[in-house]
Motif scaffolding. Structure first.
Motif, PDB file in Angstrom:
ATOM      1  N   UNK A 603       0.867  -1.171   0.000  1.00  0.00           N
ATOM      2  CA  UNK A 603       0.000   0.000   0.000  1.00  0.00           C
ATOM      3  C   UNK A 603       0.905   1.222   0.000  1.00  0.00           C
ATOM      4  N   UNK A 604       0.704   2.114  -0.950  1.00  0.00           N
ATOM      5  CA  UNK A 604       1.504   3.334  -0.979  1.00  0.00           C
ATOM      6  C   UNK A 604       0.637   4.517  -1.395  1.00  0.00           C
ATOM      7  N   UNK A 605       1.147   5.700  -1.138  1.00  0.00           N
ATOM      8  CA  UNK A 605       0.411   6.927  -1.437  1.00  0.00           C
ATOM      9  C   UNK A 605       1.412   8.032  -1.725  1.00  0.00           C
ATOM     10  N   UNK A 606       0.896   9.206  -2.075  1.00  0.00           N
ATOM     11  CA  UNK A 606       1.768  10.346  -2.340  1.00  0.00           C
ATOM     12  C   UNK A 606       1.017  11.434  -3.065  1.00  0.00           C
ATOM     13  N   UNK A 607       1.760  12.353  -3.671  1.00  0.00           N
ATOM     14  CA  UNK A 607       1.099  13.372  -4.468  1.00  0.00           C
ATOM     15  C   UNK A 607       1.974  13.824  -5.636  1.00  0.00           C
ATOM     16  N   UNK A 608       1.309  14.309  -6.673  1.00  0.00           N
ATOM     17  CA  UNK A 608       1.972  14.880  -7.846  1.00  0.00           C
ATOM     18  C   UNK A 608       1.615  16.364  -7.921  1.00  0.00           C
ATOM     19  N   UNK A 609       2.398  17.125  -8.653  1.00  0.00           N
ATOM     20  CA  UNK A 609       2.040  18.488  -9.008  1.00  0.00           C
ATOM     21  C   UNK A 609       1.787  18.512 -10.505  1.00  0.00           C
ATOM     22  N   UNK A 610       0.583  18.899 -10.872  1.00  0.00           N
ATOM     23  CA  UNK A 610       0.200  18.920 -12.282  1.00  0.00           C
ATOM     24  C   UNK A 610      -0.164  20.353 -12.688  1.00  0.00           C
ATOM     25  N   UNK A 622       6.648  11.208 -13.769  1.00  0.00           N
ATOM     26  CA  UNK A 622       7.534  12.378 -13.838  1.00  0.00           C
ATOM     27  C   UNK A 622       7.080  13.493 -12.913  1.00  0.00           C
ATOM     28  N   UNK A 623       5.790  13.519 -12.591  1.00  0.00           N
ATOM     29  CA  UNK A 623       5.256  14.609 -11.771  1.00  0.00           C
ATOM     30  C   UNK A 623       5.122  14.233 -10.300  1.00  0.00           C
ATOM     31  N   UNK A 624       5.565  13.016  -9.939  1.00  0.00           N
ATOM     32  CA  UNK A 624       5.465  12.569  -8.547  1.00  0.00           C
ATOM     33  C   UNK A 624       6.458  13.355  -7.683  1.00  0.00           C
ATOM     34  N   UNK A 625       5.952  14.028  -6.667  1.00  0.00           N
ATOM     35  CA  UNK A 625       6.797  14.789  -5.752  1.00  0.00           C
ATOM     36  C   UNK A 625       7.220  13.958  -4.549  1.00  0.00           C
ATOM     37  N   UNK A 626       6.313  13.153  -4.050  1.00  0.00           N
ATOM     38  CA  UNK A 626       6.670  12.234  -2.972  1.00  0.00           C
ATOM     39  C   UNK A 626       5.801  10.994  -3.084  1.00  0.00           C
ATOM     40  N   UNK A 627       6.406   9.846  -2.791  1.00  0.00           N
ATOM     41  CA  UNK A 627       5.693   8.574  -2.767  1.00  0.00           C
ATOM     42  C   UNK A 627       6.209   7.806  -1.563  1.00  0.00           C
TER      43      UNK A 627
END
Length: 731
Positions: A603-610, A622-627
């Motif tokens: 199970x993993x999560x995170x966020x991207x900036x688009x 390419x847009x993943x900031x943290x995972x």
């Protein structure tokens, strides 16, 4: 085996030395081109040096390189799995759907398990352009030094750190290249020794130097038994529930009450040790000074260990150890230094000041209490502290410095992070009475003077540049329960969010793979709670509120199936600021079916900036900031909050306590608010304070990177992500 670890931690790869390359067919350059093209889609590229070196590989070595790099990058970015949201044309499909459509889809989904039967539309190519991260050519010496730094860390290691270090301890030929002369953090020493002894890669004579106290020996016994060497679980051990039976028991036939929770207590037990192992552990205990005092701290645990070590069997070889076990069992009340100190503090006895000064670390930890309880003796207390300050460990001094710097500032809460894999942040109301500001100032001044003196003896740093943004990143004193992350940061860190209009949160999980079929289903829910300046709730984006004018949820998948499932949330920063009074957005991930995240296969999560949320793949690595991996022993996690006003990510890596079936963000709003307040009131020593002390003591501070010999920054030189270097070389 080294390259996957080296790549993930340092973005470096080791290639075979030119002299060892075989004369097989040279690699087809198209393989290298394909590799570079594939990793470019993940946001990475090779340095010129690595590209030129890779061109010298033969075909077999190039294929090996390809098969090493690509899976590692995919894994750390979360691109190793398929991401299938409930609404496959997210976000437009949800935003364009009417409330009637969304309601009917929800009825069909929750009642019959049906997902929307939607034709997947072709999405426009991504218009997001990110600077590529560079993978460089590394050496075995650099890798070995990185592992040596981990082994010598003056702070606890995360599970990921331990896994990486275990790889090095297993495969690096000479362990002396990794093992430092001293391992200052004792739970690390016990864990390292247990790995080496289990693999038979080091002699007991080689490892004995790391164990000086009875608690050190207890940690080693725990490590050899597969238990956490921090001993966070020790307080969960119930009192002995039955008489001991072996013939070497020191008080045979002892009557012990049987407790009702005997059968339901968690199982933490030592394994059976071989005779040579028992001799080693008892021999270490024999050499310690005053072992009984430490053993009293973990009395119940030592009783259990004694049953396995059989000290009576070796009483002639280890008489002091045997005596300690005997007294531990027979004497109910054993006077110790700590009990005497507690009595002295309780009765406000001035003699306790000198007593504590005999153990500098204990004096440092009780300094605030002493000054509060005996203000008339402040001069004596401060003089005692100054006389022993040189014997106090650097991490403790830094924590004291932060405490007294902010001692009289108004704070609603005090925040603590207990040991263990819980990710728990404990916040209590701040009822500390005010303290004389002159005393606090003197303590801070003395600590800074002492640290500068110590640091000045270390190698010169030359001209030093320190990025001002490091003022918002705490020193990583403890990584014990830190989540495995693409960019690991200490809790409480504030990091600038990159440019972009839309934050896209994501989570992915899979069902259980073992057990009864009807009990394998896993339902993980992703939520985003919007809060105002004072951490009061404004609105929530979740499975029960899929869309607002400024944000949208991808839909609630209640069964991950065999292939796994994803949920997403898009939040348009400018739109939410214009439409609401929200300043903060807190991310919550909850397991609705009741399993702890630690039980899930993945199970993993995170966020991207688009910048353009409708273009490109829904999951663009390419847009993943943290995972980060969710592996905590809890059902609800709050990994981070976003400060929408300052455009900063606040790294929390915390959990919420379960309240029966109250698992949604809305049902746990009080806990979310408390976490927000707690992290807002968090005051810890920052990296800029630590590096400034080093820079002033060991070099000259400069104002630009260009003129610096040593750089401390977010993306260049020594960064917050180099926890191995910080813990070993700067603490």
């Amino acid at each position: 085996m080294m390259n996957p670890v080296f790549l993930r931690r340092s973005q470096k790869i080791i290639l075979p030395p030119a002299g060892t390359l075989t004369k097989r067919l040279p690699a087809d350059r198209s393989v290298l081109a394909a590799l570079l093209k594939n990793i470019e889609s993940l946001g990475y590229t090779f340095s010129a040096q690595l590209t030129l070196a890779a061109e010298s590989l033969n075909q077999e070595q190039m294929v090996t390189l390809y098969e090493t790099i690509l899976p590692v990058l995919q894994k750390i970015l979360g691109a190793h799995v398929q991401h299938r949201p409930m609404y496959p044309n997210f976000p437009d499909e949800v935003m364009e759907a009417s409330e009637v459509e969304l309601y009917l889809n929800a009825v069909l989904h929750y009642t019959h398990g049906l997902l929307p039967n939607t034709e997947v539309k072709k999405r426009p190519l991504s218009l997001d352009h990110k600077k590529l991260k560079v993978i460089d050519l590394g050496t075995e010496q650099q890798f070995t030094q990185m592992m040596r730094s981990l082994a010598g860390a003056n702070g606890s290691l995360s599970d990921e750190d331990k896994a990486d270090l275990a790889t090095a301890l297993t495969y690096i030929p000479d362990i002396d290249d990794i093992l430092p002369d001293e391992i200052p953090y004792k739970e690390n020493a016990a864990w390292i020794a247990s790995v080496l002894l289990t693999q038979k890669r080091a002699s007991t004579e080689r490892l004995s130097r790391y164990f000086r106290t009875a608690t050190d020996v207890l940690r080693l016994a725990a490590g050899l038994s597969g238990l956490d060497t921090s001993l966070y679980w020790a307080k969960r051990i119930p009192q002995l529930t039955q008489p001991f039976q072996n013939i070497y028991n020191m008080n045979q036939g002892m009557n012990v009450q049987v407790t009702p929770d005997q059968q339901t207590a968690p199982v933490y037990h030592f394994r059976k040790f071989k005779r040579a192992e028992r001799r080693f552990l008892l021999g270490l205990l024999e050499k310690t000074s005053q072992p009984l005092e430490d053993m009293v701290l973990y009395r119940e645990l030592w009783k259990r260990l004694g049953e396995i070590l059989h000290p009576g069997e070796m009483r002639n070889q280890y008489p002091h150890a045997f005596e300690a076990f005997t007294r531990l069992r027979r004497e109910k009340h054993i006077p110790t230094f700590r009990s005497e100190v507690e009595q002295g503090l309780y009765h406000r006895d001035a003699a306790v000041i000198a007593r504590l000064a005999s153990r500098p670390g204990e004096l440092a930890r009780r300094l605030d209490l002493l000054l509060r309880s005996q203000p008339q003796a402040a001069e004596e207390i401060l003089n005692s502290f100054n006389s022993v300050i040189s014997q106090i460990a650097v991490p403790l001094l830094l924590q004291l410095m932060a405490h007294f710097k902010h001692r009289n500032e108004h704070r609603d809460y005090r925040v603590f992070f207990p040991k263990g894999n819980m990710g728990k942040a404990v916040a209590i109301y701040n009822h500390l009475p005010s303290l004389n500001t002159a005393w606090s100032a003197e303590i801070v001044q003395q600590i800074e003077k002492e640290l500068r003196t110590r640091f000045a003896d270390r190698p010169a740093l030359g001209r030093v540049y320190i990025d001002p943004v490091l003022a918002k990143v705490p020193v990583p004193f403890s990584q014990r329960s830190a989540s495995q992350s693409l960019r690991p940061l200490p809790r409480g860190s504030r990091v600038a969010m990159p440019s972009g209009e839309t934050v896209r949160l994501f989570c992915w999980w899979t069902n259980l793979r073992t057990g009864e079929k009807n009990q394998r289903r896993v339902d993980v829910d992703l939520s985003l709670v919007l809060m105002d300046e004072d951490w009061n709730p404004v609105e929530t984006l979740a499975f029960y509120n899929l869309k607002e004018s400024y944000g949208v949820h991808s839909g609630d998948i209640t069964d991950a199936g065999k292939e796994g499932a994803s949920e997403f949330i898009d939040l348009h920063i400018q739109a939410v600021r214009e439409a609401t009074k929200a300043r903060y957005a807190m991310m919550q991930v909850a397991c609705f079916t009741g399993q702890a995240f630690a039980e899930l296969p993945e199970c993993f999560a995170g966020f991207m900036m688009r910048t353009y949320s409708q273009t490109g793949k829904i999951y663009d690595p390419r847009t993943v900031e943290t995972r980060f991996d969710l592996t905590v022993e809890a059902q609800q996690a709050v990994p981070l909050a976003l400060d929408l006003e300052k455009r900063e990510m606040i790294w929390m890596d915390a959990v919420l306590k379960n309240r029966s079936f109250a698992i949604t963000a809305e049902q746990n709003m009080s806990g979310m608010q408390l976490l927000g307040h707690a992290f807002a009131d968090l005051h810890k020593t920052t990296l800029i304070e630590l590096f400034t002390l080093h820079g002033e003591s060991r070099g000259t501070l400069v104002d630009s990177i260009e003129e610096a010999d040593t750089v401390f920054a977010m993306e260049e030189g020594i960064t917050p992500y180099h926890t191995d270097v910080i813990l070993s070389e700067y603490l």
